[in-house]
Motif scaffolding. Structure first.
Motif, PDB file in Angstrom:
ATOM      1  N   ALA A 337       0.836  -1.202   0.000  1.00 16.36           N
ATOM      2  CA  ALA A 337       0.000   0.000   0.000  1.00 16.36           C
ATOM      3  C   ALA A 337       0.877   1.261   0.000  1.00 16.36           C
ATOM      4  CB  ALA A 337      -0.925  -0.011   1.213  1.00 16.36           C
ATOM      5  N   GLU A 338       2.046   1.171   0.639  1.00 15.68           N
ATOM      6  CA  GLU A 338       2.931   2.336   0.657  1.00 15.68           C
ATOM      7  C   GLU A 338       3.412   2.691  -0.735  1.00 15.68           C
ATOM      8  OE1 GLU A 338       6.147   1.691   3.471  1.00 15.68           O
ATOM      9  OE2 GLU A 338       4.800   0.210   4.335  1.00 15.68           O
ATOM     10  N   ASP A 339       3.583   1.663  -1.564  1.00 18.59           N
ATOM     11  CA  ASP A 339       4.016   1.943  -2.932  1.00 18.59           C
ATOM     12  C   ASP A 339       2.961   2.751  -3.670  1.00 18.59           C
ATOM     13  OD1 ASP A 339       6.505   0.715  -2.823  1.00 18.59           O
ATOM     14  OD2 ASP A 339       5.623  -1.256  -3.138  1.00 18.59           O
ATOM     15  N   TYR A 340       1.703   2.466  -3.342  1.00 16.17           N
ATOM     16  CA  TYR A 340       0.629   3.248  -3.967  1.00 16.17           C
ATOM     17  C   TYR A 340       0.795   4.724  -3.606  1.00 16.17           C
ATOM     18  CZ  TYR A 340      -3.992   5.066  -5.048  1.00 16.17           C
ATOM     19  OH  TYR A 340      -5.011   5.831  -5.549  1.00 16.17           O
ATOM     20  N   VAL A 341       1.071   4.960  -2.334  1.00 17.08           N
ATOM     21  CA  VAL A 341       1.234   6.338  -1.864  1.00 17.08           C
ATOM     22  C   VAL A 341       2.434   6.999  -2.570  1.00 17.08           C
ATOM     23  CG1 VAL A 341       1.764   7.735   0.168  1.00 17.08           C
ATOM     24  CG2 VAL A 341       0.127   5.863   0.346  1.00 17.08           C
ATOM     25  N   HIS A 342       3.523   6.249  -2.694  1.00 16.41           N
ATOM     26  CA  HIS A 342       4.689   6.781  -3.413  1.00 16.41           C
ATOM     27  C   HIS A 342       4.343   7.106  -4.859  1.00 16.41           C
ATOM     28  CE1 HIS A 342       8.227   6.820  -0.979  1.00 16.41           C
ATOM     29  NE2 HIS A 342       7.950   5.648  -0.456  1.00 16.41           N
ATOM     30  N   ARG A 343       3.661   6.148  -5.491  1.00 16.88           N
ATOM     31  CA  ARG A 343       3.345   6.325  -6.909  1.00 16.88           C
ATOM     32  C   ARG A 343       2.472   7.551  -7.131  1.00 16.88           C
ATOM     33  NH1 ARG A 343       1.595   0.307  -9.046  1.00 16.88           N
ATOM     34  NH2 ARG A 343       3.593  -0.755  -8.761  1.00 16.88           N
ATOM     35  N   ILE A 344       1.413   7.662  -6.353  1.00 17.12           N
ATOM     36  CA  ILE A 344       0.502   8.773  -6.645  1.00 17.12           C
ATOM     37  C   ILE A 344       1.055  10.087  -6.105  1.00 17.12           C
ATOM     38  CG2 ILE A 344      -1.461   7.172  -6.633  1.00 17.12           C
ATOM     39  CD1 ILE A 344      -2.587   8.919  -4.333  1.00 17.12           C
ATOM     40  N   GLY A 345       2.094   9.995  -5.266  1.00 12.12           N
ATOM     41  CA  GLY A 345       2.781  11.211  -4.803  1.00 12.12           C
ATOM     42  C   GLY A 345       3.468  11.948  -5.934  1.00 12.12           C
ATOM     43  N   ARG A 346       3.539  11.313  -7.109  1.00 13.93           N
ATOM     44  CA  ARG A 346       4.130  11.967  -8.280  1.00 13.93           C
ATOM     45  C   ARG A 346       3.201  13.019  -8.861  1.00 13.93           C
ATOM     46  NH1 ARG A 346       9.396  10.591  -8.642  1.00 13.93           N
ATOM     47  NH2 ARG A 346       9.652   8.410  -8.141  1.00 13.93           N
ATOM     48  N   THR A 347       1.981  13.007  -8.411  1.00 17.48           N
ATOM     49  CA  THR A 347       1.035  13.974  -8.958  1.00 17.48           C
ATOM     50  C   THR A 347       0.346  14.705  -7.810  1.00 17.48           C
ATOM     51  OG1 THR A 347      -0.839  14.274 -10.437  1.00 17.48           O
ATOM     52  CG2 THR A 347      -0.861  12.270  -9.141  1.00 17.48           C
ATOM     53  N   GLY A 348      -0.204  15.849  -8.121  1.00 21.86           N
ATOM     54  CA  GLY A 348      -0.967  16.588  -7.120  1.00 21.86           C
ATOM     55  C   GLY A 348      -0.131  17.114  -5.969  1.00 21.86           C
ATOM     56  N   ARG A 349       1.190  17.242  -6.187  1.00 21.97           N
ATOM     57  CA  ARG A 349       2.027  17.742  -5.103  1.00 21.97           C
ATOM     58  C   ARG A 349       1.717  19.192  -4.773  1.00 21.97           C
ATOM     59  NH1 ARG A 349       8.044  15.932  -6.614  1.00 21.97           N
ATOM     60  NH2 ARG A 349       7.481  13.792  -7.027  1.00 21.97           N
ATOM     61  N   ALA A 350       1.912  19.519  -3.524  1.00 21.48           N
ATOM     62  CA  ALA A 350       1.817  20.900  -3.060  1.00 21.48           C
ATOM     63  C   ALA A 350       0.542  21.587  -3.517  1.00 21.48           C
ATOM     64  CB  ALA A 350       3.028  21.688  -3.524  1.00 21.48           C
ATOM     65  N   ASP A 364      -7.202  -8.496  -7.335  1.00 27.04           N
ATOM     66  CA  ASP A 364      -6.449  -7.454  -6.615  1.00 27.04           C
ATOM     67  C   ASP A 364      -7.169  -6.954  -5.373  1.00 27.04           C
ATOM     68  OD1 ASP A 364      -4.368  -7.358  -8.494  1.00 27.04           O
ATOM     69  OD2 ASP A 364      -5.502  -5.985  -9.779  1.00 27.04           O
ATOM     70  N   SER A 365      -8.320  -7.538  -5.061  1.00 24.05           N
ATOM     71  CA  SER A 365      -9.169  -6.902  -4.052  1.00 24.05           C
ATOM     72  C   SER A 365      -8.487  -6.748  -2.685  1.00 24.05           C
ATOM     73  CB  SER A 365     -10.494  -7.639  -3.914  1.00 24.05           C
ATOM     74  OG  SER A 365     -10.227  -8.966  -3.544  1.00 24.05           O
ATOM     75  N   ARG A 366      -7.668  -7.729  -2.308  1.00 26.41           N
ATOM     76  CA  ARG A 366      -7.004  -7.630  -1.003  1.00 26.41           C
ATOM     77  C   ARG A 366      -6.038  -6.440  -0.982  1.00 26.41           C
ATOM     78  NH1 ARG A 366      -2.506  -9.889   0.342  1.00 26.41           N
ATOM     79  NH2 ARG A 366      -1.992  -9.562   2.520  1.00 26.41           N
ATOM     80  N   LEU A 367      -5.326  -6.283  -2.085  1.00 26.11           N
ATOM     81  CA  LEU A 367      -4.356  -5.180  -2.169  1.00 26.11           C
ATOM     82  C   LEU A 367      -5.072  -3.832  -2.168  1.00 26.11           C
ATOM     83  CD1 LEU A 367      -1.970  -6.663  -4.910  1.00 26.11           C
ATOM     84  CD2 LEU A 367      -1.651  -6.681  -2.433  1.00 26.11           C
ATOM     85  N   VAL A 368      -6.204  -3.792  -2.880  1.00 25.31           N
ATOM     86  CA  VAL A 368      -6.962  -2.538  -2.940  1.00 25.31           C
ATOM     87  C   VAL A 368      -7.477  -2.177  -1.543  1.00 25.31           C
ATOM     88  CG1 VAL A 368      -9.012  -1.400  -3.908  1.00 25.31           C
ATOM     89  CG2 VAL A 368      -7.567  -2.807  -5.381  1.00 25.31           C
ATOM     90  N   THR A 369      -7.950  -3.177  -0.833  1.00 27.27           N
ATOM     91  CA  THR A 369      -8.434  -2.924   0.531  1.00 27.27           C
ATOM     92  C   THR A 369      -7.305  -2.375   1.409  1.00 27.27           C
ATOM     93  OG1 THR A 369      -9.961  -4.750   0.252  1.00 27.27           O
ATOM     94  CG2 THR A 369      -9.632  -3.984   2.495  1.00 27.27           C
ATOM     95  N   ALA A 370      -6.113  -2.945   1.269  1.00 26.52           N
ATOM     96  CA  ALA A 370      -4.976  -2.463   2.074  1.00 26.52           C
ATOM     97  C   ALA A 370      -4.672  -0.999   1.761  1.00 26.52           C
ATOM     98  CB  ALA A 370      -3.745  -3.327   1.807  1.00 26.52           C
ATOM     99  N   ILE A 371      -4.795  -0.621   0.502  1.00 28.02           N
ATOM    100  CA  ILE A 371      -4.560   0.778   0.118  1.00 28.02           C
ATOM    101  C   ILE A 371      -5.643   1.665   0.733  1.00 28.02           C
ATOM    102  CG2 ILE A 371      -4.514   2.412  -1.819  1.00 28.02           C
ATOM    103  CD1 ILE A 371      -3.379   0.068  -3.521  1.00 28.02           C
ATOM    104  N   GLU A 372      -6.867   1.182   0.673  1.00 31.86           N
ATOM    105  CA  GLU A 372      -7.966   1.965   1.254  1.00 31.86           C
ATOM    106  C   GLU A 372      -7.743   2.175   2.749  1.00 31.86           C
ATOM    107  OE1 GLU A 372     -11.752   0.973  -1.614  1.00 31.86           O
ATOM    108  OE2 GLU A 372     -11.351  -0.410   0.015  1.00 31.86           O
ATOM    109  N   GLU A 373      -7.253   1.125   3.404  1.00 35.45           N
ATOM    110  CA  GLU A 373      -7.025   1.259   4.853  1.00 35.45           C
ATOM    111  C   GLU A 373      -5.923   2.262   5.144  1.00 35.45           C
ATOM    112  OE1 GLU A 373      -6.453  -2.683   6.365  1.00 35.45           O
ATOM    113  OE2 GLU A 373      -8.572  -3.171   6.057  1.00 35.45           O
ATOM    114  N   LEU A 374      -4.848   2.170   4.396  1.00 37.51           N
ATOM    115  CA  LEU A 374      -3.730   3.080   4.642  1.00 37.51           C
ATOM    116  C   LEU A 374      -4.113   4.529   4.331  1.00 37.51           C
ATOM    117  CD1 LEU A 374      -0.672   3.376   5.391  1.00 37.51           C
ATOM    118  CD2 LEU A 374      -0.223   3.365   2.941  1.00 37.51           C
ATOM    119  N   THR A 375      -4.823   4.719   3.243  1.00 35.94           N
ATOM    120  CA  THR A 375      -5.118   6.086   2.817  1.00 35.94           C
ATOM    121  C   THR A 375      -6.466   6.579   3.355  1.00 35.94           C
ATOM    122  OG1 THR A 375      -6.056   5.270   0.728  1.00 35.94           O
ATOM    123  CG2 THR A 375      -3.738   5.869   0.709  1.00 35.94           C
TER     124      THR A 375
END
Ligand code: AMP
Length: 490
Positions: A337-350, A364-375
């Motif tokens: 899930a952290e990689d998702y945060v890194h990846r999308i951190g390339r856009t919408g900065r500041a 992918d549903s388990r991975l998507v859920t983990a991203i939802e939880e983190l974010t």
């Protein structure tokens, strides 16, 4: 500490205050409000903050203040030993940090400098021999200087690990350990990281002593500025849908001009770039099998607009500075899930508007859920317009020619070959819970992109164990221990 609304309230020397005023800083950012008093008090800090939050001034200003009593105008190099050492993962970050520090120290006699790999070592060695009190360095090059005898680190009072997560991702742990062993045992330690993998927590546990946690939740505040879209797709449709997005989701329904497409495996990276090229989209691939020179060349072409789509694995993309982008696409749902945060951190900065698109299959549903939880959000899965039969047929033809569809584990083979996969493996998530997003009056202003280039340092292979040990005490113990996953035990 929230009563501090302008810099004059901090007990910083008038020369530092004057430099801050010259830079146009009026209101400290949230991370500065939290970090400056703690660093001034000489305490260790665990900073949960990414670039763009003002963290450089958060550690830089108080660090300068602390060594200022020793500042002098002597010509003797011996009077200018390294007292503040900042370690950064990439040349680009090191240069950026140094630029800020040069300005913050511009009205003091303190000498500020930077060393990084990939360039002639001699001018750097000369600079070090003349003496520099505030040194920013990439780890490998710093060790080269130490081996060459151009730098003495025995008088370092404050050491800062900036973007610690990226340093670990890039394999710098052995170098960091070696460097820490060269420093005096009695010193102040600061560490900043945007994400908290078990490795980062472990490093923090070893490196920091009674740290105070300072944090701003920009990482997970991305939902405010980045429109996040998840398309529910079938495995076999992924490339079709991607092409459809690339060709039609740009301005006025035209092609997207500059976009990174993230994938999980090197083989997908290569094949996808070649498929895209065949359907008339100018694309290049960056992954771990490409040399640093090849990656830089691809990046330059991308920045100049000669290549519109950069297909990248997490590891390859992390070593490079890719400036602000309007859109990023997750062709594969990342394993972490952290990689998702890194990846999308390339856009919408500041505060700039950005868009992050992800293609998710049923598996992918388990991975998507983990991203939802983190974010801390719930994606609303969307559907793409189905392609016409003709479109579909012609695209499949192209893909078949490229051998597409073979880039996933075959039936009966659950795992990728080690060689195929790049980046993280699926892991059980053990992540700190981040607080609710903090609105930042400065960084939520529109972003103005700058042209920067990054050079990741070559990874080095020496393996040395760190001997620095951590322990927990102090009033923030509970929160810090929770953040560090309970690793901070005696
Ligand atoms: P950083 O996160 O340290 O890379 O800082 C991001 C940018 O914000 C840099 O260009 C800094 O010069 C700028 N900056 C940092 N602190 C402030 C502040 N308090 N007010 C205005 N700009 C700032």
């Amino acid at each position: 500490m929230s009563e501090i609304l302008d810099f004059s309230k901090f007990p910083l020397d008038s020369h530092i205050q004057a430099a801050i005023a010259e830079m146009g800083y009026v209101t400290p950012t949230p991370i500065q409000v939290q970090a400056i008093p703690v660093v001034l008090a000489g305490q260790d800090v665990m900073g949960a903050a990414q670039t763009g939050t003002g963290k450089t001034a958060g550690y830089g200003l108080p660090a300068l203040q602390r060594i200022l009593p020793k500042a002098n105008t002597s010509m003797s190099p011996a009077r200018h030993p390294v007292r503040v050492l900042i370690l950064a993962p990439t040349r680009e970050l090191a240069v950026q940090v140094n630029e800020s520090l040069v300005k913050y120290a511009s009205k003091t006699p303190l000498r500020v400098g930077v060393v990084y790999g990939g360039v002639d070592i001699k001018p750097q060695a000369d600079m070090l021999r003349r003496g520099v009190e505030v040194l920013t360095a990439t780890p490998g090059r710093l060790l080269d200087h130490h081996e060459g005898g151009s730098v003495n680190l025995s008088q370092v009072e404050i050491v800062i690990l900036d973007e610690a997560d990226r340093m670990l991702d890039m394999g710098f742990l052995p170098d960091i350990s070696r460097i820490l062993n060269l420093l005096p045992k009695k010193r102040q330690n600061l560490m900043f990281s945007a994400t908290f993998s078990p490795e980062v927590k472990k490093l923090a546990g070893n490196f920091l002593r009674n740290p105070v946690l300072v944090e701003v939740a920009r990482e997970n505040a991305t939902a405010d500025t980045v429109e996040q879209i998840v398309y529910q797709v079938h495995d076999s449709e992924k490339t079709d849908v991607l092409i459809d997005i690339l060709k039609g989701d740009g301005e006025n329904g035209g092609p997207i001009k500059q976009v990174i497409v993230f994938v999980n495996a090197k083989i997908t990276c290569r094949r996808l770039a070649s498929t895209l090229s065949r359907v008339g989209i100018s694309a290049d691939a960056i992954h771990g099998d490409k040399s640093q020179e090849e990656r830089m060349a691809a990046l330059e072409a991308f920045k100049k607009g000669e290549v519109e789509v950069l297909v990248a694995t997490d590891v390859a993309a992390r070593g490079l500075d890719i400036a602000e982008l309007p859109v990023v696409i997750n062709y594969d749902v990342p394993f972490g899930a952290e990689d998702y945060v890194h990846r999308i951190g390339r856009t919408g900065r500041a505060g700039a508007k950005g868009k992050a698109v992800m293609l998710a299959t049923g598996g992918d549903s388990r991975l998507v859920t983990a991203i939802e939880e983190l974010t801390k959000q719930k994606f609303k899965p969307a559907e793409r317009r189905p392609l016409s039969r003709e479109e579909r047929r012609s695209r499949y033809e192209t893909q078949r020619r490229d051998g597409f569809g073979e880039d996933r584990p075959r039936r009966g083979r659950k795992e990728w070959r080690d060689d195929d996969r790049e980046g993280r493996r699926p892991v059980d998530l053990d992540l700190p819970k981040m607080p609710a997003p903090v609105y930042d009056p400065i960084f939520d202003a529109p972003y103005e992109p700058t042209e920067t280039t990054a050079t990741a340092e070559t990874e080095r292979n020496q393996s040395v164990q760190t001997t620095v040990r951590g322990q927990t005490q102090g009033k923030k113990k509970g929160r810090v221990a929770a953040l560090l996953g309970g690793l901070l035990r005696k």
